[in-house]
Design an enzyme around this catalytic site. Structure first.
Site, PDB file in Angstrom:
ATOM      1  N   GLY A   1      -2.747   8.212  -4.386  1.00 49.09           N
ATOM      2  CA  GLY A   1      -1.372   8.091  -3.874  1.00 49.09           C
ATOM      3  C   GLY A   1      -0.402   7.989  -5.028  1.00 49.09           C
ATOM      4  O   GLY A   1       0.457   7.111  -5.067  1.00 49.09           O
TER       5      GLY A   1
ATOM      6  N   THR B   1       4.527   9.365  -5.533  1.00 51.02           N
ATOM      7  CA  THR B   1       5.841   8.779  -5.201  1.00 51.02           C
ATOM      8  C   THR B   1       5.684   7.255  -5.133  1.00 51.02           C
ATOM      9  O   THR B   1       4.581   6.731  -5.190  1.00 51.02           O
ATOM     10  CB  THR B   1       6.356   9.270  -3.818  1.00 51.02           C
ATOM     11  OG1 THR B   1       5.390   8.951  -2.818  1.00 51.02           O
ATOM     12  CG2 THR B   1       6.620  10.764  -3.797  1.00 51.02           C
TER      13      THR B   1
ATOM     14  N   ALA C   1      -6.723  12.693   0.515  1.00 48.55           N
ATOM     15  CA  ALA C   1      -7.511  11.632  -0.135  1.00 48.55           C
ATOM     16  C   ALA C   1      -8.507  10.992   0.823  1.00 48.55           C
ATOM     17  O   ALA C   1      -9.467  10.359   0.389  1.00 48.55           O
ATOM     18  CB  ALA C   1      -6.581  10.561  -0.697  1.00 48.55           C
TER      19      ALA C   1
ATOM     20  N   TYR D   1       6.532  -6.267  11.019  1.00 50.97           N
ATOM     21  CA  TYR D   1       5.683  -6.020   9.853  1.00 50.97           C
ATOM     22  C   TYR D   1       4.442  -6.914   9.844  1.00 50.97           C
ATOM     23  O   TYR D   1       3.389  -6.517  10.320  1.00 50.97           O
ATOM     24  CB  TYR D   1       6.472  -6.104   8.522  1.00 50.97           C
ATOM     25  CG  TYR D   1       5.742  -5.326   7.458  1.00 50.97           C
ATOM     26  CD1 TYR D   1       6.090  -4.020   7.136  1.00 50.97           C
ATOM     27  CD2 TYR D   1       4.587  -5.849   6.861  1.00 50.97           C
ATOM     28  CE1 TYR D   1       5.338  -3.277   6.234  1.00 50.97           C
ATOM     29  CE2 TYR D   1       3.830  -5.119   5.964  1.00 50.97           C
ATOM     30  CZ  TYR D   1       4.224  -3.832   5.643  1.00 50.97           C
ATOM     31  OH  TYR D   1       3.463  -3.097   4.762  1.00 50.97           O
TER      32      TYR D   1
HETATM   33  P1  NAD Z   1       5.108   6.428  -0.602  1.00 52.33           P
HETATM   34  O1  NAD Z   1       5.345   7.128   0.686  1.00 52.33           O
HETATM   35  O2  NAD Z   1       6.165   6.492  -1.636  1.00 52.33           O
HETATM   36  O3  NAD Z   1       3.743   6.963  -1.298  1.00 52.33           O
HETATM   37  C1  NAD Z   1       2.624   7.368  -0.573  1.00 52.33           C
HETATM   38  C2  NAD Z   1       1.662   8.151  -1.453  1.00 52.33           C
HETATM   39  O4  NAD Z   1       0.503   8.464  -0.673  1.00 52.33           O
HETATM   40  C3  NAD Z   1       2.189   9.488  -1.971  1.00 52.33           C
HETATM   41  O5  NAD Z   1       1.708   9.710  -3.287  1.00 52.33           O
HETATM   42  C4  NAD Z   1       1.541  10.514  -1.027  1.00 52.33           C
HETATM   43  O6  NAD Z   1       1.376  11.819  -1.579  1.00 52.33           O
HETATM   44  C5  NAD Z   1       0.213   9.844  -0.816  1.00 52.33           C
HETATM   45  N1  NAD Z   1      -0.492  10.306   0.390  1.00 52.33           N
HETATM   46  C6  NAD Z   1      -0.147  10.124   1.693  1.00 52.33           C
HETATM   47  N2  NAD Z   1      -1.086  10.659   2.503  1.00 52.33           N
HETATM   48  C7  NAD Z   1      -2.049  11.160   1.686  1.00 52.33           C
HETATM   49  C8  NAD Z   1      -3.284  11.821   1.916  1.00 52.33           C
HETATM   50  N3  NAD Z   1      -3.760  12.067   3.139  1.00 52.33           N
HETATM   51  N4  NAD Z   1      -4.000  12.221   0.823  1.00 52.33           N
HETATM   52  C9  NAD Z   1      -3.559  11.997  -0.428  1.00 52.33           C
HETATM   53  N5  NAD Z   1      -2.413  11.353  -0.702  1.00 52.33           N
HETATM   54  C10 NAD Z   1      -1.667  10.943   0.341  1.00 52.33           C
HETATM   55  O7  NAD Z   1       4.759   4.936  -0.188  1.00 52.33           O
HETATM   56  P2  NAD Z   1       4.886   3.497  -0.910  1.00 52.33           P
HETATM   57  O8  NAD Z   1       5.996   2.756  -0.253  1.00 52.33           O
HETATM   58  O9  NAD Z   1       4.838   3.593  -2.384  1.00 52.33           O
HETATM   59  O10 NAD Z   1       3.548   2.816  -0.360  1.00 52.33           O
HETATM   60  C11 NAD Z   1       2.370   2.670  -1.120  1.00 52.33           C
HETATM   61  C12 NAD Z   1       1.688   1.363  -0.734  1.00 52.33           C
HETATM   62  O11 NAD Z   1       2.565   0.275  -1.093  1.00 52.33           O
HETATM   63  C13 NAD Z   1       1.428   1.225   0.771  1.00 52.33           C
HETATM   64  O12 NAD Z   1       0.199   0.550   0.957  1.00 52.33           O
HETATM   65  C14 NAD Z   1       2.567   0.312   1.226  1.00 52.33           C
HETATM   66  O13 NAD Z   1       2.266  -0.408   2.402  1.00 52.33           O
HETATM   67  C15 NAD Z   1       2.674  -0.602   0.014  1.00 52.33           C
HETATM   68  N6  NAD Z   1       3.952  -1.366  -0.089  1.00 52.33           N
HETATM   69  C16 NAD Z   1       5.153  -0.753   0.028  1.00 52.33           C
HETATM   70  C17 NAD Z   1       6.313  -1.527  -0.037  1.00 52.33           C
HETATM   71  C18 NAD Z   1       7.681  -0.895   0.101  1.00 52.33           C
HETATM   72  O14 NAD Z   1       8.645  -1.624   0.326  1.00 52.33           O
HETATM   73  N7  NAD Z   1       7.803   0.395  -0.044  1.00 52.33           N
HETATM   74  C19 NAD Z   1       6.237  -2.914  -0.279  1.00 52.33           C
HETATM   75  C20 NAD Z   1       4.991  -3.492  -0.433  1.00 52.33           C
HETATM   76  C21 NAD Z   1       3.834  -2.716  -0.337  1.00 52.33           C
END
Ligand code: NAD
Length: 397
Positions: free
Chosen positions: A48, A51, A112, A235
């Protein structure tokens, strides 16, 4: 073509190649300012990685610790008349910067959750790196095809047990209104756990262990969120919260599995930030707007890169990870400070469409959102023609 933002609800369907490259370069500069992360990771797999938190993790590892990185993501490449997704341009820019800095970087674009990508990545580790000493798991996805049964699971963002009604922000218009969200039904919880819970993280780690490609002392981290009580029904106590509980169970199972390697699995609780994933969650964007205002005024605001820099530098590789009572790393510590939460909470009760710009940082929210897609970055000429067909060097077209 000339690329402008095209926003549809909480997604932007275009992305700017030079803008995304600038966004990556700015993140690299943040990490470099902190100097070398002593005793940092050397060979890192980021699942992942294109982004949000995963991209920033890859940047922190590479440019903070000079690590070789393998990144996995699911993005759409550009065509001559159509832009790629932002994560594609981010990954192209990351690889170009890594190469210029003499750092190994290889990327895989595909699902993935599938066995195929796991096998390809493991083969690449064997051939190019031998082993990895850090595995970051940062997927956020609305669906998952199970690799063994081919069943397609869909994740939903719903409360559990009762209807949840609260304030909500229309992030396009700036209107604050009320939203009521129906509770989970049928197998919504199980479906969401199947997508965003820990099963796939465990499958990755099992496959990496079985292939003997994890180095002694390996650390693996997956990301979670807790946040304030006002968002708990949607959440922490909602369908996504159940998936995060599952992640914590898997973290404990992985700790045991990694013990023979002297390894460690972590869940890191990160700050609420504008990402493609978080902008889809009801209620949260209003909370983020209020939070940004308070934290910017306090001088403690961080974006994903500052968060991940702190995670690597001050927790994972500092010898002092400072886990909470449940064993989680907490880089949401500044967000959750009582004085920050008290002020956000007070403003939450008072905020409406008219006073949003006084109590919240709606402009900051919108700017952060656009930056995710490469728009609004300083020094980029958005009136100039640009070629949307940009290669990710390690991915053959
Ligand atoms: P994001 O949408 O920016 O990133 C998601 C990533 O997953 C991308 O690189 C995308 O290409 C990849 N992805 C999605 N489906 C895929 C697949 N089938 N195969 C391969 N790659 C795949 O999301 P984010 O906000 O950075 O979230 C990442 C983690 O952080 C999550 O577990 C989220 O719950 C956690 N998180 C986010 C926040 C927030 O506020 N954004 C806060 C705390 C925790």
């Amino acid at each position: 073509m000339i690329v402008a933002p095209k926003i549809r609800g909480f997604i932007c369907t275009t992305a700017h190649p030079e803008g995304c490259a600038k966004h990556v370069a700015e993140q690299i500069a943040v990490v470099k300012k902190g100097g070398l992360i002593e005793n940092g990771p050397k060979k890192v797999l980021v699942i992942g990685s294109s982004t949000g938190y995963g991209l920033s993790s890859r940047i922190a590892a590479a440019f903070g610790a000079q690590a070789s990185t393998i990144g996995v993501f699911f993005e759409r490449p550009g065509e001559d008349d159509r832009t790629a997704t932002a994560g594609w341009y981010n990954s192209a820019a990351f690889e170009n910067e890594a190469k210029a800095a003499g750092l190994y970087a290889r990327s895989f674009n595909g699902d993935a959750y599938s066995d195929t990508i796991k096998t390809e990545v493991i083969d690449a580790i064997k051939t190019d790196l031998g082993q990895v000493d850090c595995v970051i798991y940062s997927l956020a996805s609305p669906r998952r095809t199970h690799p063994k049964t081919a069943e397609v699971f869909k994740s939903v963002l719903k409360p559990i047990g009762e209807v949840y009604t609260n304030k909500n922000l229309n992030t396009t218009t700036g209107v604050v209104n009320e939203i009521s969200i129906e509770p989970a039904q049928g197998d919504d919880v199980a479906q969401t756990v199947a997508v965003m819970g820990g099963e796939d993280w465990e499958m990755w780690m099992d496959a990496l262990i079985a292939a003997d490609v994890l180095a002694p002392g390996v650390q693996t981290v997956s990301y979670s969120y807790i946040g304030p009580e006002v968002t708990w029904p949607i959440y922490k106590n909602g369908t996504i919260g159940k998936a995060k509980e599952d992640l914590e169970k898997v973290q404990q199972a992985l700790d045991a599995k990694l013990a023979p390697l002297n390894g460690k699995a972590w869940v890191s609780v990160n700050k609420a930030l504008v990402t493609q994933a978080s902008s889809a969650i009801p209620v949260v964007p209003l909370y983020i707007s209020l939070l940004y205002k308070v934290m910017k005024a306090e001088g403690t605001h961080e974006d994903t890169i500052e968060q991940m820099d702190r995670l690597f530098r001050d927790r994972l590789y500092s010898g002092n990870p400072q886990p909470d009572e449940a064993g989680r790393i907490r880089v949401d510590d500044w967000e959750m400070k009582p004085e920050v939460q008290a002020l956000v909470g007070q403003r939450w009760t008072e905020v409406n469409t008219e006073n949003l710009s006084e109590y919240g940082d709606f402009a900051g929210y919108q700017a952060s959102f656009l930056r995710l897609f490469g728009f609004g970055l300083e020094g980029v000429d958005y009136t100039a023609e640009t070629n949307p067909n940009v290669p990710v060097p390690s991915i053959a077209s």
